[in-house]
Motif scaffolding. Structure first.
Motif, PDB file in Angstrom:
ATOM      1  N   ILE A   1       8.341   8.020  -6.851  1.00 50.48           N
ATOM      2  CA  ILE A   1       9.178   7.013  -7.506  1.00 50.48           C
ATOM      3  C   ILE A   1       8.568   6.746  -8.878  1.00 50.48           C
ATOM      4  N   ASP A   2       9.388   6.271  -9.799  1.00 54.27           N
ATOM      5  CA  ASP A   2       8.865   5.982 -11.128  1.00 54.27           C
ATOM      6  C   ASP A   2       8.191   4.617 -11.148  1.00 54.27           C
ATOM      7  N   GLU A   3       7.334   4.403 -12.122  1.00 51.47           N
ATOM      8  CA  GLU A   3       6.533   3.193 -12.180  1.00 51.47           C
ATOM      9  C   GLU A   3       7.382   1.943 -12.373  1.00 51.47           C
ATOM     10  N   ARG A   4       8.499   2.062 -13.101  1.00 45.88           N
ATOM     11  CA  ARG A   4       9.361   0.897 -13.317  1.00 45.88           C
ATOM     12  C   ARG A   4       9.954   0.399 -12.004  1.00 45.88           C
ATOM     13  N   THR A   5      10.446   1.336 -11.187  1.00 52.17           N
ATOM     14  CA  THR A   5      10.989   0.959  -9.879  1.00 52.17           C
ATOM     15  C   THR A   5       9.894   0.372  -8.988  1.00 52.17           C
ATOM     16  N   ALA A   6       8.724   1.003  -9.045  1.00 48.57           N
ATOM     17  CA  ALA A   6       7.601   0.508  -8.233  1.00 48.57           C
ATOM     18  C   ALA A   6       7.232  -0.914  -8.631  1.00 48.57           C
ATOM     19  N   GLU A   7       7.272  -1.213  -9.916  1.00 44.74           N
ATOM     20  CA  GLU A   7       6.895  -2.542 -10.376  1.00 44.74           C
ATOM     21  C   GLU A   7       7.905  -3.595  -9.910  1.00 44.74           C
ATOM     22  N   VAL A   8       9.189  -3.243  -9.905  1.00 41.37           N
ATOM     23  CA  VAL A   8      10.202  -4.182  -9.432  1.00 41.37           C
ATOM     24  C   VAL A   8       9.946  -4.566  -7.979  1.00 41.37           C
ATOM     25  N   PHE A   9       9.706  -3.551  -7.144  1.00 42.43           N
ATOM     26  CA  PHE A   9       9.464  -3.816  -5.720  1.00 42.43           C
ATOM     27  C   PHE A   9       8.112  -4.487  -5.509  1.00 42.43           C
ATOM     28  N   ARG A  10       7.141  -4.156  -6.345  1.00 36.29           N
ATOM     29  CA  ARG A  10       5.828  -4.775  -6.222  1.00 36.29           C
ATOM     30  C   ARG A  10       5.925  -6.277  -6.474  1.00 36.29           C
ATOM     31  N   GLN A  11       6.676  -6.658  -7.490  1.00 35.87           N
ATOM     32  CA  GLN A  11       6.848  -8.082  -7.776  1.00 35.87           C
ATOM     33  C   GLN A  11       7.591  -8.795  -6.649  1.00 35.87           C
ATOM     34  N   LEU A  12       8.597  -8.113  -6.104  1.00 40.07           N
ATOM     35  CA  LEU A  12       9.350  -8.698  -4.988  1.00 40.07           C
ATOM     36  C   LEU A  12       8.449  -8.943  -3.788  1.00 40.07           C
TER      37      LEU A  12
ATOM     38  N   ALA B   1       0.827  -1.206   0.000  1.00 40.53           N
ATOM     39  CA  ALA B   1       0.000   0.000   0.000  1.00 40.53           C
ATOM     40  C   ALA B   1       0.864   1.259   0.000  1.00 40.53           C
ATOM     41  N   LYS B   2       1.967   1.235   0.767  1.00 39.55           N
ATOM     42  CA  LYS B   2       2.879   2.375   0.795  1.00 39.55           C
ATOM     43  C   LYS B   2       3.534   2.566  -0.573  1.00 39.55           C
ATOM     44  N   LEU B   3       3.858   1.473  -1.232  1.00 38.69           N
ATOM     45  CA  LEU B   3       4.472   1.536  -2.554  1.00 38.69           C
ATOM     46  C   LEU B   3       3.525   2.196  -3.560  1.00 38.69           C
ATOM     47  N   ASP B   4       2.248   1.794  -3.532  1.00 40.97           N
ATOM     48  CA  ASP B   4       1.262   2.402  -4.428  1.00 40.97           C
ATOM     49  C   ASP B   4       1.101   3.884  -4.139  1.00 40.97           C
ATOM     50  N   GLU B   5       1.150   4.226  -2.830  1.00 37.35           N
ATOM     51  CA  GLU B   5       1.015   5.639  -2.447  1.00 37.35           C
ATOM     52  C   GLU B   5       2.173   6.475  -2.986  1.00 37.35           C
ATOM     53  N   LEU B   6       3.397   5.947  -2.878  1.00 38.95           N
ATOM     54  CA  LEU B   6       4.570   6.672  -3.366  1.00 38.95           C
ATOM     55  C   LEU B   6       4.550   6.790  -4.889  1.00 38.95           C
ATOM     56  N   ALA B   7       4.108   5.716  -5.559  1.00 41.33           N
ATOM     57  CA  ALA B   7       4.044   5.760  -7.023  1.00 41.33           C
ATOM     58  C   ALA B   7       2.978   6.744  -7.488  1.00 41.33           C
ATOM     59  N   ALA B   8       1.830   6.762  -6.795  1.00 38.16           N
ATOM     60  CA  ALA B   8       0.757   7.680  -7.175  1.00 38.16           C
ATOM     61  C   ALA B   8       1.162   9.135  -6.966  1.00 38.16           C
ATOM     62  N   GLY B   9       2.023   9.369  -6.002  1.00 39.05           N
ATOM     63  CA  GLY B   9       2.484  10.728  -5.728  1.00 39.05           C
ATOM     64  C   GLY B   9       3.703  11.126  -6.521  1.00 39.05           C
ATOM     65  N   ASP B  10       4.082  10.287  -7.494  1.00 40.19           N
ATOM     66  CA  ASP B  10       5.234  10.565  -8.362  1.00 40.19           C
ATOM     67  C   ASP B  10       6.541  10.718  -7.585  1.00 40.19           C
TER      68      ASP B  10
ATOM     69  N   THR C   1      17.705   2.842  -5.244  1.00 37.41           N
ATOM     70  CA  THR C   1      16.411   2.580  -4.602  1.00 37.41           C
ATOM     71  C   THR C   1      16.544   2.449  -3.093  1.00 37.41           C
ATOM     72  N   ARG C   2      17.668   2.853  -2.541  1.00 32.22           N
ATOM     73  CA  ARG C   2      17.901   2.702  -1.102  1.00 32.22           C
ATOM     74  C   ARG C   2      16.835   3.435  -0.282  1.00 32.22           C
ATOM     75  N   TRP C   3      16.492   4.624  -0.750  1.00 37.81           N
ATOM     76  CA  TRP C   3      15.475   5.409  -0.018  1.00 37.81           C
ATOM     77  C   TRP C   3      14.137   4.670   0.021  1.00 37.81           C
ATOM     78  N   LEU C   4      13.780   4.064  -1.130  1.00 38.31           N
ATOM     79  CA  LEU C   4      12.512   3.339  -1.195  1.00 38.31           C
ATOM     80  C   LEU C   4      12.529   2.135  -0.265  1.00 38.31           C
TER      81      LEU C   4
END
Length: 525
Positions: free
Chosen positions: A437-448, A426-435, A477-480
């Motif tokens: 992080i970029d969607e590619r990085t979000a997708e990598v972490f989402r799959q993980l 949920a936090k990942l989606d929130e950060l991606a929606a708020g721009d 991606t350390r911050w994420l």
């Protein structure tokens, strides 16, 4: 002279290593081979230098041992089970100390009442380490483990307070009124000082960012609690326990995650060394103890030892089976006693092993006490007999009663993992929606995260998970990673505060997150 002490230290270290190896290899409590090897080493010339002064035992061994136990106490569970813990820790400890005092005085009349009380206080507190480690490994009910751990922490304080009163009475006569006033001052003073020190240390540790300095400060804390309190006539043990409990409830906020891993490892090794060396010291003193009790007949020694052991074991069993259930009628809000059935009470009664605290107290009896060898002999018999008789038969008893097959801990941990990863998603989606992080990085972490979540759902029979390799993003991606780990820690805190998971589950999962942080900090992916 220094070389001689170094040689002695090396010999003691070798004994600890070999003794622990033998204990684990033969499946017996490690205390047994440690004592026997210590006895064998006592015949080596020069090993008399390894015998530690009684004054040093209390000051060196007790503070870190009781501090660590207090620091790891589960606050919510202890509060929920305050009544059953109190019934065991206060009631049973006092009754055991007084019963042993009476038994020893009747069996050996020349042992005065205060000296007999010192022995009673020494053998009254239990050591839950052997019992709870077996219970956790077999999956016994977590509430049973909580009660035993909480009982052990509080009964240490009760027994050591009685021990202090006994030593005072040995030095000079004390009336009942004087004893009551002394007890009130010792208890109140120790707890207030410990609370003030815990508050000060929490603020000091919050300002220190260096991990090494944090560990050094954690090592100093129990001694700063114990020694000044004893100097001013308060209970050093109560001060140490209070400070440890206060800091333990705030422990996760005092150290950075990567430093917590190192700190926990340091304390585990320290406690292992302290407890192991105590049993080696007992072995080294056995010859001197046997020489000191040579004036007593074999019948007196065997009869008194059997009597003390019977009082300790049978009284605990009678207390858990007959007196403990009556606590449900005590006033106040507490969890239902109906969930502590006959089988669990039987296990509580059988899990009354004595260990390092009893040994430390016995070895700390002043050399000026005439009956000191007899007291150490009796305490050693109680420790070794309970470890050999009860610790080795506890696992079969749990299985026989059907208390060793529970999957409660596994399910609880899996549910906690699921909640934390869902929160991270949920936090990942929130950060991606708020721009952010970029969607590619979000997708990598989402799959993980979803891969890990599938594995957890498979445990819970909610979904079928598949094994796979984790993909590690680059250092950008350390911050994420930090944001997601922080979210998972917050979720664990929330689950614990709401009573959804136990302190043990929370501590275990936080430790895993800390390990991940440490690997990232060291550049390992």
């Amino acid at each position: 002279m220094i070389e001689e002490y170094l040689i002695v230290a090396v010999v003691v270290a070798v004994i600890m290593l070999v003794g622990r190896g033998l204990g684990q290899g033969f499946g017996i409590p490690v205390a047994i081979p440690l004592v026997l090897l210590g006895l064998a080493a006592s015949f080596v010339p020069g090993m008399s230098k390894a015998v530690v002064s009684p004054d040093v035992i209390l000051a060196l061994y007790l503070p870190p041992l009781v501090y660590r136990a207090a620091f790891l106490t589960a606050p919510r569970e202890s509060k929920e089970d305050a009544v059953p813990i109190s019934v065991m820790a206060f009631g049973l400890t006092c009754v055991t100390a007084l019963a042993v005092m009476t038994a020893v005085h009747l069996a050996v009349p020349e042992v005065g009442w205060p000296v007999a009380l010192a022995l009673g206080a020494a053998v009254a507190p239990t050591d839950p380490v052997a019992a709870t480690s077996i219970m956790k490994r077999l999956g016994a009910p977590s509430r049973l483990v909580t009660i035993l751990e909480g009982e052990s922490l509080v009964n240490d304080a009760v027994a050591l307070t009685l021990f202090g009163l006994a030593l005072t009475a040995i030095a000079e006569p004390v009336t009942l009124a004087d004893g009551g006033l002394l007890l009130a001052r010792v208890v109140a003073g120790g707890m207030l000082y410990g609370l003030a020190l815990g508050w000060a240390m929490a603020r000091l540790r919050g300002r220190i960012k260096d991990g090494g300095a944090q560990i050094v400060l954690s090592l100093v804390t129990p001694f700063v609690a114990y020694l000044p309190a004893e100097h001013f006539g308060f209970s050093g043990v109560l001060a140490t326990i209070t400070a440890g409990f206060y800091l333990g409830t705030r422990g996760q906020g005092l150290l950075q995650p990567s430093f917590r891993v190192t700190g926990n490892a340091f304390w585990e090794v320290l406690v292992l060394l302290l407890e192991s060396s105590l049993f080696v010291l007992l072995g080294l003193e056995i010859r001197q103890v046997l020489s000191g009790v040579a004036d007593y007949s074999f019948a007196t020694l065997a009869g008194t030892a059997a009597l003390v052991l019977a009082v300790v074991a049978l009284l605990r069993m009678a207390w858990t089976m007959l007196v403990f259930p009556l606590a449900k009628w005590l006033p106040g809000r507490h969890l239902s006693f109906d969930r502590i059935g006959t089988g669990q009470r039987l296990v509580m009664g059988w899990a009354g092993m004595r260990g390092a605290i009893t040994l430390a107290v016995a070895l700390s009896i002043p050399l000026t006490v005439p009956s000191r060898p007899l007291l150490i002999f009796l305490a050693a018999v109680v420790i070794l007999a309970t470890l050999m008789g009860q610790a080795t038969t506890l696992a079969p008893l749990l299985r026989r009663l059907g208390l060793g097959e529970s999957d409660e801990t596994v399910v609880e941990e899996a549910q906690a993992r699921q909640s934390t990863m869902e929160a991270a998603l949920a936090k990942l989606d929130e950060l991606a929606a708020g721009d952010q992080i970029d969607e590619r990085t979000a997708e990598v972490f989402r799959q993980l995260l979803e891969l890990r979540l599938d594995k957890v759902r498979a445990i819970l029979d909610e979904d079928e998970g598949e094994d796979g390799d984790e993909t590690s993003p680059d250092s950008g991606t350390r911050w994420l990673r930090k944001q997601l780990a922080h979210t998972q820690r917050e979720k664990l805190d929330d689950l614990y505060s709401k009573g959804k998971i136990s302190a043990a589950t929370q501590r275990h999962l936080v430790h895993e997150l800390d390990l991940e942080d440490r690997r990232r900090a060291s550049g390992s992916h």
